[in-house]
Scaffold this motif. Structure first.
Motif, mmCIF file in Angstrom:
data_model
loop_
_atom_site.group_PDB
_atom_site.id
_atom_site.type_symbol
_atom_site.label_atom_id
_atom_site.label_comp_id
_atom_site.label_asym_id
_atom_site.label_seq_id
_atom_site.Cartn_x
_atom_site.Cartn_y
_atom_site.Cartn_z
ATOM 1 N N PRO A 1 0.686 -1.268 -0.151
ATOM 2 C CA PRO A 1 -0.184 0.325 0.005
ATOM 3 C C PRO A 1 1.042 1.424 -0.205
ATOM 4 O O PRO A 1 0.313 2.214 -0.414
ATOM 5 N N GLU A 2 1.835 0.834 0.109
ATOM 6 C CA GLU A 2 2.709 2.170 0.040
ATOM 7 C C GLU A 2 2.995 2.885 -0.964
ATOM 8 O O GLU A 2 3.107 3.764 -1.129
ATOM 9 N N ALA A 3 2.904 2.054 -2.127
ATOM 10 C CA ALA A 3 3.194 2.315 -3.236
ATOM 11 C C ALA A 3 2.284 3.344 -3.702
ATOM 12 O O ALA A 3 2.463 5.328 -4.470
ATOM 13 N N ALA A 4 0.788 3.260 -3.597
ATOM 14 C CA ALA A 4 0.451 4.127 -3.383
ATOM 15 C C ALA A 4 0.643 5.688 -2.599
ATOM 16 O O ALA A 4 -0.013 6.919 -2.504
ATOM 17 N N LEU A 5 0.413 5.785 -1.315
ATOM 18 C CA LEU A 5 0.549 6.595 -0.026
ATOM 19 C C LEU A 5 2.280 7.473 -1.088
ATOM 20 O O LEU A 5 1.972 8.305 -0.011
ATOM 21 N N GLU A 6 2.563 7.024 -1.458
ATOM 22 C CA GLU A 6 4.212 7.856 -2.292
ATOM 23 C C GLU A 6 3.586 8.747 -3.213
ATOM 24 O O GLU A 6 4.113 9.882 -3.012
ATOM 25 N N LYS A 7 2.547 7.979 -3.742
ATOM 26 C CA LYS A 7 1.603 9.374 -4.800
ATOM 27 C C LYS A 7 1.298 10.106 -3.927
ATOM 28 O O LYS A 7 0.791 11.377 -4.377
ATOM 29 N N ASN A 8 0.300 9.601 -3.145
ATOM 30 C CA ASN A 8 -0.719 10.701 -2.320
ATOM 31 C C ASN A 8 -1.156 9.942 -1.033
ATOM 32 O O ASN A 8 -1.753 9.091 -0.248
ATOM 33 N N ARG A 9 -0.423 11.194 -0.016
ATOM 34 C CA ARG A 9 -0.426 10.907 0.753
ATOM 35 C C ARG A 9 -1.639 10.309 1.516
ATOM 36 O O ARG A 9 -1.918 10.026 3.581
ATOM 37 N N ASP A 10 -2.666 11.082 1.385
ATOM 38 C CA ASP A 10 -4.445 10.821 2.233
ATOM 39 C C ASP A 10 -5.020 9.739 0.464
ATOM 40 O O ASP A 10 -6.159 9.575 1.279
ATOM 41 N N ALA A 11 -4.437 9.543 0.245
ATOM 42 C CA ALA A 11 -4.663 7.659 -0.678
ATOM 43 C C ALA A 11 -6.057 7.140 0.878
ATOM 44 O O ALA A 11 -5.513 6.904 1.933
ATOM 45 N N GLN A 12 -7.302 7.005 0.080
ATOM 46 C CA GLN A 12 -7.600 6.112 1.121
ATOM 47 C C GLN A 12 -7.480 5.157 0.809
ATOM 48 O O GLN A 12 -6.738 4.192 -0.031
ATOM 49 N N PRO A 13 -7.998 3.675 2.290
ATOM 50 C CA PRO A 13 -7.300 2.186 2.112
ATOM 51 C C PRO A 13 -8.108 1.677 1.860
ATOM 52 O O PRO A 13 -9.560 1.531 1.734
ATOM 53 N N PHE A 14 -7.979 0.808 1.125
ATOM 54 C CA PHE A 14 -8.418 -0.699 0.758
ATOM 55 C C PHE A 14 -7.637 -1.936 1.506
ATOM 56 O O PHE A 14 -6.283 -2.279 0.831
ATOM 57 N N THR A 15 -8.085 -2.610 2.223
ATOM 58 C CA THR A 15 -8.029 -3.764 3.117
ATOM 59 C C THR A 15 -8.408 -5.290 2.615
ATOM 60 O O THR A 15 -9.617 -5.302 2.563
ATOM 61 N N ILE A 16 -8.121 -6.365 2.263
ATOM 62 C CA ILE A 16 -8.326 -7.009 2.409
ATOM 63 C C ILE A 16 -7.447 -8.577 2.917
ATOM 64 O O ILE A 16 -6.236 -8.547 2.812
ATOM 65 N N VAL A 17 -7.977 -9.236 4.159
ATOM 66 C CA VAL A 17 -6.639 -9.825 4.523
ATOM 67 C C VAL A 17 -7.207 -11.559 4.194
ATOM 68 O O VAL A 17 -8.906 -12.410 3.246
ATOM 69 N N ILE A 18 -6.396 -12.572 3.940
ATOM 70 C CA ILE A 18 -6.332 -13.696 3.171
ATOM 71 C C ILE A 18 -7.116 -14.938 3.400
ATOM 72 O O ILE A 18 -6.867 -15.002 5.111
ATOM 73 N N PRO A 19 -8.013 -15.445 3.433
ATOM 74 C CA PRO A 19 -8.116 -16.480 4.227
ATOM 75 C C PRO A 19 -7.484 -17.388 3.728
ATOM 76 O O PRO A 19 -7.169 -17.607 3.085
ATOM 77 N N PRO A 20 -6.493 -17.514 5.601
ATOM 78 C CA PRO A 20 -5.512 -18.707 5.106
ATOM 79 C C PRO A 20 -5.723 -19.663 4.981
ATOM 80 O O PRO A 20 -6.301 -20.743 5.329
ATOM 81 N N PRO A 21 -5.217 -19.588 3.629
ATOM 82 C CA PRO A 21 -4.888 -21.867 3.506
ATOM 83 C C PRO A 21 -4.378 -22.504 4.578
ATOM 84 O O PRO A 21 -2.585 -21.953 5.304
ATOM 85 N N ASN A 22 -3.851 -23.448 4.381
ATOM 86 C CA ASN A 22 -3.558 -24.802 5.498
ATOM 87 C C ASN A 22 -2.129 -24.671 5.531
ATOM 88 O O ASN A 22 -1.757 -24.852 3.933
ATOM 89 N N VAL A 23 -1.317 -24.528 5.719
ATOM 90 C CA VAL A 23 0.966 -24.591 5.894
ATOM 91 C C VAL A 23 0.672 -26.354 5.140
ATOM 92 O O VAL A 23 1.860 -25.711 4.215
ATOM 93 N N THR A 24 -0.856 -27.349 5.404
ATOM 94 C CA THR A 24 -0.311 -28.318 4.498
ATOM 95 C C THR A 24 -0.456 -28.062 2.551
ATOM 96 O O THR A 24 -0.166 -29.061 2.532
ATOM 97 N N GLY A 25 -1.338 -26.721 3.281
ATOM 98 C CA GLY A 25 -2.290 -27.532 1.251
ATOM 99 C C GLY A 25 -1.610 -27.388 0.498
ATOM 100 O O GLY A 25 -0.662 -26.463 0.328
ATOM 101 N N SER A 26 -2.276 -27.320 -1.209
ATOM 102 C CA SER A 26 -1.649 -27.191 -1.904
ATOM 103 C C SER A 26 -2.768 -26.373 -2.806
ATOM 104 O O SER A 26 -3.942 -26.707 -2.980
ATOM 105 N N LEU A 27 -3.004 -25.436 -3.950
ATOM 106 C CA LEU A 27 -3.704 -24.728 -3.936
ATOM 107 C C LEU A 27 -4.929 -25.816 -5.074
ATOM 108 O O LEU A 27 -4.595 -26.526 -6.539
ATOM 109 N N HIS A 28 -6.197 -25.891 -4.261
ATOM 110 C CA HIS A 28 -7.481 -26.639 -5.308
ATOM 111 C C HIS A 28 -7.702 -26.005 -6.220
ATOM 112 O O HIS A 28 -7.754 -24.322 -5.772
#
Length: 889
Positions: free
Chosen positions: A27-54
């Motif tokens: 997100p710092e890439a946008a903040l460098e261009k515009n200090r007031d850049a509105q945040p947009f956030t998604i947290v990934i549903p954490p896959p199991n550390v044992t997993g492979s991509l299905h």
């Protein structure tokens, strides 16, 4: 010049490395261009550390990446925060299996500390597989912020939450029934229980009345549990048994007297209407036992072997051996009334594959009912919205009927419960052992030995903290202030309760506001026939195999285009088709290069004069508006549909064809305008398509810049999203080009319907045309003749043997009689209409059958409706063709 074809195998890894090393994902890439850049956030549903991509991961993460890239291009400080889940039982099982294969000693022989160290070693060597696979998919996560549910920061958060909830009375120990896995010897969640259909039986046993006046017959599929029966229940309205309520029966084999109680749980319509009650080994019976104050007799140990609470002959016996012995003994006693063979659903551990036992044991619980109330109200008040909205009902039903949440697991890999026991069993719950010792010292007035609880926390406990613990909580970090609450959660419907609801509970309780404003529930991916994918069926589609074969963009576009509300019927052919879509765009870019369509410094689309350029400018505006609106609403299929229509149908099939005469002509001014306009349109296409198909668009962005025109700054991933004025839509140009397209399309449609040979040039007559139409005909005569393969285009009355059609206020007549066999075409059309009529009859009969509607899966019913609609549309189209044929003669 562009290569003849796009090669994803070499291009995709190179481009991804460039993105990641540039810092574009942060997100710092946008903040460098515009200090007031509105945040947009998604947290990934954490896959199991044992997993492979299905394929489910591929869908879910594609949709997250589309939104992240979209908002990043809109100038927001977009953060897609990645991480993995330690997956307690799954990971412990992997390492235990590895130890067994290597011939090493088992976990209990190793000891806890050595085993946990071995798991960390496995995680370091093999635990990052799915993270690398997500990169192959094009996931633009900020990997510098990657988290793991057992890392130090998240572990601190888990301990703090546990201690606070305990001191608030919202975590406690209790003796209740759990799903017990005898193989792993741990409680497991409902999500880890898999129902399997097996051959079994209802055993009908007679329990003699104490007074010798008769018997009560009960039926069970688990005879061994009768050794722990503490009552027989009958329905209070069942007249067969009202005179027995309050009396007692003698429990065979055991000899214990147990009461006959009245409870609505007993269904008079099922079996004898009387039900044996075993509160310590059945979830429904447990509730009956609570209502009536029945004794809870646990008859099994952690291995599902019978314990000392049963007659001596059964002690130490494995549960299924005990089942056989109970049946034999009932038969010997003359109390076995019937054995009714059935197929029924039996719960199994999804990883151990052994039958799960409802087992009475001491565990740690969260008072979920109390925490659920603010989570319910937040959705009721619209602070968090579900899309599609229908999933709110699921959320409400689960939370309104919520039970205490069992959070302890009898494992070694995970967050060890921060509770210590004093010599007399007093529990001290603190964040550290030092704090626990201090608390104990205050109680005992001296230092005493403390023993930490052996159990670890349910994996879902740490996952419930994910939206704020990953941002640095309990520290008040800059990330936490900027990015909480998050904007969107994209997940699947099967974990609305296990994860979404619990994040809502914890987020509101510890942060004071909801963890996300919107919850988008993605569809379930099935095979092309609407069946669940499974290895046993051999219908699993490997997403990485699709990426290897067709490229990540093809798979991503497929996921977006098919992401309806409930189910995606996926086939390899669909992925291949969307690969062809990328090829179409690549070829269009090559065509533009070959015709010197180069970006021009200072080009202003508002200044174009040619009708075709004014028309395509408006189409770009409309497409940008449609894609933007769709992505804002998480309507991914609408966004993909708008992109596909514009790129394939409008730009490639029409604009470039309509522009060819100009590009090949002698008018230098018109040619220069069209070259610049085509280059501008191609640039806008790359911007709009980038969130869905990032690799091919990024490659074309760079290659087209290298071909000529103004120098580009940075990557396409960082370019601005199109924001185009509505004034660029030109109604006059739309009307003229729209008329031209309609005319050519209608002629092509008739030729196709009537089986006119592709190479035949057919005469076309237009009558009743107004002055504007006549002028259009004059301007575009050569173009119409080329695109529609017309031999003679004139105005006047239609000739015999022509198919009439309406185009605006005019009537067209396509003279095809000499090019087709009328008799053969009539027969062909009649035969095809009959085929559609049969489909209409079959599918219509199904949909009018109440039993089919009641019993068939929802997706099967929907598929039948679609087949009926397709057949009706096909029949109508052919009937129109037949009517046209009759007009020919």
């Amino acid at each position: 010049m562009l290569e003849k074809t796009f090669d994803p195998t070499t291009v995709e890894p190179r481009i991804y490395r460039c993105w990641e090393s540039s810092g574009a994902f942060a997100p710092e890439a946008a903040l460098e261009k515009n200090r007031d850049a509105q945040p947009f956030t998604i947290v990934i549903p954490p896959p199991n550390v044992t997993g492979s991509l299905h394929i489910g991961h591929a869908l879910n993460n594609t949709l997250q990446d589309i939104l992240t890239r979209f908002e990043r291009m809109r100038g927001k400080a977009a953060l897609w925060l990645p991480g993995t889940d330690h997956a307690g039982i799954a990971t412990q099982m992997v390492v235990e299996r590895q130890l067994a294969e290597q011939g090493d000693i088992g976990r209990r022989d190793m000891g806890r500390e050595a085993f946990v160290e071995r798991v960390w070693q496995w995680k370091a060597e093999s635990g990052g597989t799915i993270v690398q696979q997500l990169r192959r998919l094009g996931a633009s996560c900020d990997w510098s912020r990657e988290r793991f549910t057992l890392d130090e920061g998240l572990s601190n958060a888990v301990r703090k939450v546990f201690v606070q909830l305990f001191k608030e009375g919202l975590i406690y120990r209790d003796k209740r029934l759990v799903n017990w896995d005898p193989k792993f010897q741990t409680a497991i969640s409902d999500l880890e229980v898999e129902q399997k259909e097996v051959d079994g039986a209802y055993y009908h046993f007679a329990y003699p009345l104490e007074d010798g006046s008769g018997e009560v017959v009960v039926a069970t599929t688990r005879p061994e549990t009768m050794l722990g029966d503490t009552a027989v229940a009958v329905n209070p309205k069942d007249e067969r048994y009202t005179h027995l309520i309050g009396k007692q029966v003698r429990l065979p084999i055991v000899g214990r007297l147990i009461p006959i109680i009245a409870d609505d749980y007993a269904d008079p319509e099922k079996g004898s209407g009387a039900v044996k009650i075993t509160p310590a080994h059945d979830f429904n019976d447990f509730q009956v036992g609570k209502r009536h104050g029945l004794e809870l007799i646990n008859i099994m140990d952690e291995h599902a072997h019978l314990n000392d609470n049963v007659p001596e002959a059964y002690r130490g016996m494995e549960r299924f051996a005990a089942r056989r012995k109970v049946v034999e003994q009932f038969e010997e006693l003359g109390l076995l009334r019937e054995i009714e063979r059935v197929k029924h659903q039996v719960p199994h551990g999804d990883r151990s594959d052994v039958v799960i036992e409802p087992w009475l044991t001491d565990q740690w619980y969260v008072d979920a009912k109390t925490l659920a109330q603010p989570a319910l109200k937040a959705v009721e008040d619209g602070k968090t919205v579900f899309e599609p909205k229908m999933w709110e009902k699921t959320y409400f039903e689960w939370l309104k009927n919520i039970e205490p949440w069992c959070i302890s697991r009898q494992l070694w890999w995970g967050h060890r419960i921060p509770a210590w026991y004093g010599p007399d069993g007093t529990i001290f719950v603190e964040e550290t052992e030092e704090a626990a010792r201090a608390a104990a010292r205050a109680v005992y007035e001296e230092d005493v030995d403390l023993v930490q609880d052996e159990d670890v926390l349910d994996t879902w406990f740490s996952s419930a903290l994910w939206p704020f613990s990953t941002l640095g909580w309990p520290e008040q970090t800059g990330d936490l202030k900027r990015h909480y609450p998050t904007d969107v959660l994209i997940t699947s419907f099967d974990i609305i309760f296990f994860w979404v609801a619990r994040m809502m509970m914890m987020g509101i309780h510890f942060m004071g506001e909801v963890p996300f404003r919107r919850v988008y529930i993605n569809a379930l991916v099935q095979d092309a026939k609407g069946q669940k994918m499974s290895k046993s069926k051999g219908n699993v589609i490997d997403p990485l195999g699709m990426v290897d074969k067709y490229g990540a963009d093809a798979l991503r576009f497929t996921m977006a285009a098919m992401s309806g509300p409930r189910y995606i019927r996926l086939s390899e052919q669909r992925v291949e088709g969307y690969r062809n879509f990328g090829t179409k765009l690549w070829n269009a870019a090559r065509f533009c290069q070959m015709n010197e369509c180069v970006r021009v410094e200072g080009f202003d689309p508002a200044s174009v004069q040619l009708t075709v350029n004014r028309w395509i400018r408006g189409e770009v505006v409309r497409t940008a508006r449609a894609v933007t609106t769709a992505l804002e609403a998480c309507a991914f299929e609408d966004a993909a549909g708008a992109l596909y229509r514009f790129i394939w149908n409008v730009f490639c099939d029409w604009y470039l064809e309509l522009a060819k005469p100009v590009l090949n002509g002698d008018d230098g001014v018109a040619k220069a305008e069209t070259r610049a306009c085509a280059a501008w349109v191609l640039d806008e296409i790359l911007r709009l398509l980038h969130p869905v198909s990032p690799f091919i668009t990024e490659e074309l962005w760079a290659e087209l810049a290298a071909f000529g025109g103004p120098r580009r700054e940075g990557f396409l991933i960082e370019a601005a999203w199109p924001d185009l004025p509505e004034a660029w839509v030109d109604g006059e140009a739309d009307a003229e080009i729209g008329w031209l397209i309609d005319l050519v399309t209608e002629v092509r449609s008739i030729r196709s319907e009537m089986n006119v040979p592709p190479g035949a040039r057919v005469p076309l007559t237009l009558s009743g045309a107004a002055a504007d139409t006549q002028a259009r005909l004059s301007r575009h005569r050569d173009l119409i003749s080329t695109l529609a393969r017309i031999s003679d285009l004139r105005e006047g009355d239609s000739a015999p043997g022509a198919v009439p059609f309406v185009i605006g206020e005019a009537t067209g007549a396509l003279s095809i009689a000499e090019f087709i066999d009328l008799t053969a075409e009539r027969a062909r059309l009649a035969k095809e209409i009959a085929g559609f009529e049969k489909d209409i009859e079959v599918n219509g009969r199904k949909l009018s059958n109440p039993d089919f509607i009641a019993r068939a899966r929802e997706d099967v019913v929907e598929e039948t409706r679609e087949k009926l609609a397709e057949a009706e549309a096909g029949k109508a189209k052919l009937q129109q063709a037949l009517s046209r044929l009759e007009a020919v003669g």
